[in-house]
Design an enzyme around this catalytic site. Structure first.
Site, PDB file in Angstrom:
ATOM      1  CE  LYS A  80      -5.511   2.139  -0.708  1.00 37.35           C
ATOM      2  NZ  LYS A  80      -5.374   3.345  -1.488  1.00 37.35           N
ATOM      3  CE1 TYR A 129      -2.899   3.169   0.706  1.00 32.99           C
ATOM      4  CE2 TYR A 129      -3.656   2.109   2.715  1.00 32.99           C
ATOM      5  CZ  TYR A 129      -3.724   3.149   1.815  1.00 32.99           C
ATOM      6  OH  TYR A 129      -4.623   4.170   2.026  1.00 32.99           O
TER       7      TYR A 129
HETATM    8  C1  LIG Z   1      -5.588  10.054   1.278  1.00 39.09           C
HETATM    9  C2  LIG Z   1      -6.750   9.153   1.040  1.00 39.09           C
HETATM   10  O1  LIG Z   1      -7.591   8.948   1.903  1.00 39.09           O
HETATM   11  N1  LIG Z   1      -6.828   8.602  -0.144  1.00 39.09           N
HETATM   12  C3  LIG Z   1      -7.884   7.745  -0.526  1.00 39.09           C
HETATM   13  C4  LIG Z   1      -7.330   6.402  -0.907  1.00 39.09           C
HETATM   14  O2  LIG Z   1      -6.157   6.163  -1.024  1.00 39.09           O
HETATM   15  C5  LIG Z   1      -8.701   8.288  -1.686  1.00 39.09           C
HETATM   16  O3  LIG Z   1      -9.775   7.418  -1.941  1.00 39.09           O
HETATM   17  C6  LIG Z   1      -9.247   9.677  -1.398  1.00 39.09           C
HETATM   18  O4  LIG Z   1     -10.079   9.623  -0.268  1.00 39.09           O
HETATM   19  C7  LIG Z   1     -10.033  10.232  -2.571  1.00 39.09           C
HETATM   20  O5  LIG Z   1      -9.221  10.228  -3.708  1.00 39.09           O
HETATM   21  C8  LIG Z   1     -10.578  11.624  -2.307  1.00 39.09           C
HETATM   22  O6  LIG Z   1      -9.532  12.549  -2.192  1.00 39.09           O
HETATM   23  C1  LIG Z   2      -8.539   5.107   0.352  1.00 34.81           C
HETATM   24  C2  LIG Z   2      -7.914   3.874   0.704  1.00 34.81           C
HETATM   25  O1  LIG Z   2      -7.631   3.097  -0.117  1.00 34.81           O
HETATM   26  C3  LIG Z   2      -7.823   3.603   2.094  1.00 34.81           C
HETATM   27  O2  LIG Z   2      -8.697   4.064   2.778  1.00 34.81           O
HETATM   28  O3  LIG Z   2      -6.903   2.952   2.560  1.00 34.81           O
END
Ligand SMILES: CC(=O)N[C@H](C=O)[C@@H](O)[C@H](O)[C@H](O)CO
Ligand SMILES: CC(=O)C(=O)O
Length: 308
Positions: free
Chosen positions: A172, A142
């Site tokens: 990811k 991740y």
């Molecule tokens: C930093 C963070 O939470 N990133 C999420 C997943 O990695 C994203 O799904 C964001 O929530 C999304 O892109 C909205 O900014």
């Molecule tokens: C956004 C995402 O992938 C996480 O919540 O870890």
């Protein structure tokens, strides 16, 4: 769950529902799974990650959540990936063993972010020690440098990774560096790794360089719309795919300007799904009433190409 099926398409990064007094609310997980499948057409989940406040939960809570998601996802979901990253190696290993024992379809680990690995070898050594505790379970790295501060490029990390981590299955990728993502895909095409993109605002760019799918918070409530974008991209109808990306971006751009994080995601999911997600855990604070009203009005104002 569907064993052996390659992870692709959308993966919802699940929210951890909490009661008004801040306890984990397991009772909501059953309707939450049904909502994702029937209303959002999303059949993969990523549990206890960023959106799930995984690093703010106790080990016990993380295990209870993983168990409940796996139990409720049985025969309904294709993949339940459990994030088992932690600052403490033994805790992360404990979580990995637990995820394997309950039948999770994959595990994922972020880079340790207090004492940080300073190079690729140190990072891979840490990941390997966790992955080897769940020897039959697909392992995903991740990558989320904006939150971990660990900026080691994934393209570099992947070099020879299968020799170190035989269960390595994909990444990811939650960073805006599409050059790094593209080079990962370019180099590893033949090895069948899954590259799942994690910046929902610009998923279409990642699809263009070959991402297999996406993991994100917005697929909890914009999964159906994003699936229509994936379909348009695959057809290919790039103009339609762009239209969806622009509209998803219009909403996200609006809320990001207001201040958007996990607390706000909980509030948006609550008003869209009708399922109470509750407050976030400190140090995060509840979204304001003003935020909720504005976000709701914005979402309602969007004229989607499919007529909703
Ligand atoms: C930093 C963070 O939470 N990133 C999420 C997943 O990695 C994203 O799904 C964001 O929530 C999304 O892109 C909205 O900014
Ligand atoms: C956004 C995402 O992938 C996480 O919540 O870890």
């Amino acid at each position: 769950m569907t064993p052996g099926k390659k992870l692709e398409g959308l993966v919802a990064a699940t929210i951890t529902p909490m009661t008004p007094d801040g306890q984990v609310n397991l009772s909501v997980i059953r309707p939450y799974v049904d909502y994702l499948v029937s209303e959002q057409n999303v059949k993969n989940i990523f549990v206890n990650g960023t959106t799930g406040e995984g690093l703010s939960l106790s080990i016990q809570e993380r295990k209870q959540l993983a168990e409940e998601w796996v139990r409720q996802g049985k025969d309904k979901l294709d993949h339940v990936i459990v994030h088992v990253g932690a600052l403490s190696l033994p805790e992360s290993q404990d979580l990995a063993r637990h995820a394997a024992a309950i039948g999770a379809s994959g595990i994922a680990v972020i880079a340790p972010f207090f004492f940080k690995p300073t190079n690729k070898d140190e990072l891979v050594a840490f990941l390997q020690k966790v992955a080897s505790e769940a020897s039959g379970v697909p392992f995903y790295y991740y990558h989320i440098p904006p939150l971990t501060g660990v900026k080691i490029r994934v393209e570099e990390l992947l070099d020879g990774i299968r020799e170190q981590i035989p269960t390595f299955q994909g990444v990811k990728f939650s960073d805006t560096d599409l050059l790094d993502l593209a080079q990962c895909i370019n180099k590893n095409e033949s090895e069948q790794f899954a590259f799942l993109y994690g910046v929902d605002e610009q998923l279409l760019g990642a699809l263009a360089v070959g991402a297999n799918g996406a993991v994100g918070s917005t697929y909890n409530y914009l999964g159906r719309k994003t699936n229509l974008m994936l379909q348009a991209f695959a057809k290919p109808d790039h103009a339609l795919a762009q239209k969806y990306q622009f509209l998803i971006g219009e909403f996200l751009n609006f809320v990001i300007k207001l201040g958007f994080g996990v607390a706000q995601t909980k509030a948006v999911m609550t008003f869209v799904s009708g399922i109470p997600m509750g407050p976030p855990r400190p140090p995060l604070v509840n979204a304001s009433e003003e935020f909720i009203a504005k976000a709701k009005a914005k979402l309602d104002s969007i004229a989607w190409p499919d007529g909703d």
